[in-house]
Design a protein around this motif. Structure first.
Motif, PDB file in Angstrom:
ATOM      1  N   HIS A 100       0.505   3.723  -9.673  1.00  0.00           N
ATOM      2  CA  HIS A 100       0.647   4.446  -8.415  1.00  0.00           C
ATOM      3  C   HIS A 100       1.615   3.751  -7.466  1.00  0.00           C
ATOM      4  CE1 HIS A 100      -0.817   5.732  -4.312  1.00  0.00           C
ATOM      5  NE2 HIS A 100      -0.535   6.877  -4.879  1.00  0.00           N
ATOM      6  N   TRP A 103      -7.815  10.307 -11.423  1.00  0.00           N
ATOM      7  CA  TRP A 103      -7.883   9.241 -10.437  1.00  0.00           C
ATOM      8  C   TRP A 103      -7.223   9.685  -9.147  1.00  0.00           C
ATOM      9  CZ3 TRP A 103      -4.071   6.391  -7.955  1.00  0.00           C
ATOM     10  CH2 TRP A 103      -4.476   5.192  -7.344  1.00  0.00           C
ATOM     11  N   GLN A 104      -7.788   9.306  -8.018  1.00  0.00           N
ATOM     12  CA  GLN A 104      -7.157   9.623  -6.738  1.00  0.00           C
ATOM     13  C   GLN A 104      -7.031   8.353  -5.922  1.00  0.00           C
ATOM     14  OE1 GLN A 104     -10.603  13.051  -6.382  1.00  0.00           O
ATOM     15  NE2 GLN A 104      -9.123  12.765  -4.715  1.00  0.00           N
ATOM     16  N   PRO A 105      -5.886   8.180  -5.269  1.00  0.00           N
ATOM     17  CA  PRO A 105      -5.558   6.979  -4.500  1.00  0.00           C
ATOM     18  C   PRO A 105      -6.720   6.337  -3.759  1.00  0.00           C
ATOM     19  CG  PRO A 105      -3.756   8.501  -4.313  1.00  0.00           C
ATOM     20  CD  PRO A 105      -4.792   9.143  -5.195  1.00  0.00           C
ATOM     21  N   GLY A 106      -7.325   7.039  -2.840  1.00  0.00           N
ATOM     22  CA  GLY A 106      -8.393   6.394  -2.083  1.00  0.00           C
ATOM     23  C   GLY A 106      -9.733   6.437  -2.792  1.00  0.00           C
ATOM     24  N   GLY A 107      -9.779   7.124  -3.918  1.00  0.00           N
ATOM     25  CA  GLY A 107     -11.060   7.495  -4.519  1.00  0.00           C
ATOM     26  C   GLY A 107     -11.782   6.388  -5.249  1.00  0.00           C
ATOM     27  N   ASP A 108     -12.861   5.912  -4.617  1.00  0.00           N
ATOM     28  CA  ASP A 108     -13.654   4.888  -5.265  1.00  0.00           C
ATOM     29  C   ASP A 108     -14.974   5.471  -5.773  1.00  0.00           C
ATOM     30  OD1 ASP A 108     -14.472   2.275  -6.037  1.00  0.00           O
ATOM     31  OD2 ASP A 108     -13.264   1.501  -4.389  1.00  0.00           O
ATOM     32  N   ARG A 156      -3.913   2.086 -10.387  1.00  0.00           N
ATOM     33  CA  ARG A 156      -3.427   1.584  -9.103  1.00  0.00           C
ATOM     34  C   ARG A 156      -2.029   0.994  -9.239  1.00  0.00           C
ATOM     35  NH1 ARG A 156      -8.718  -0.879  -8.513  1.00  0.00           N
ATOM     36  NH2 ARG A 156      -7.852  -2.909  -7.970  1.00  0.00           N
TER      37      ARG A 156
END
Lengths: 73, 73
Positions: free
Chosen positions: A51, B63-68, A48
DNA sequence: ACATCATGTTAGATATATTTGACATTAAGT
DNA sequence: ACTTAATGTCAAATATATCTAACATGATGT
């Protein structure tokens, strides 16, 4: 393990610790501790933070095989 | 956050969870939990795992920005 | 059938990350 | 001099990662 968080904040229009914390969902105290290498953040937090600055993890955090210290301060 | 640890173990001569754990200084149970995405390892552990396979962190952990979630299983 | 090995899983303990709330310091603005 | 913003730091609480010890399952070999 050392990192470039403090530097990157300055390069990003002097973004404040509190502002960065807000953007990644951490408190300013935690940002301060990470900047000083007081502990190793979770991988999720590291992603994060990277990013926010539009960087890869390796651009922000530097790790060396045997390196358990903070000598690059 | 998903990862390629299980796949990379197979590509590395069917390295066992216990063997990988030994190499990075974790137990096999912890390796299993990480493979299944049950929690986000510390950045230090992520670097050590990637190093064993001669890869960068981004090659191992996705990892993806919104990915929780863990939908890329 | 029996033993072994790799994996999944779980409960309880310990270690570490992270939060909250507080106080101190330094620099900048009025 | 006063105030405000940014940072450093600390103690105590909470959350999460990791360990230990145990039991279960499926595959493999004898």
């Amino acid at each position: 393990m050392s990192n470039e968080v403090k530097l990157l904040r300055f390069l990003a229009q002097d973004m404040t610790q509190a502002e960065l914390g807000k953007r990644v969902g951490l408190t300013r105290q935690t940002i301060a501790a990470i900047e000083q290498g007081r502990y190793s953040p979770s991988l999720d937090v590291a992603f994060r933070i990277a990013h926010v600055f539009g960087k890869g993890i390796d651009d922000v955090f530097h790790w060396q095989p045997g390196g358990d210290d903070r000598s690059a301060d």
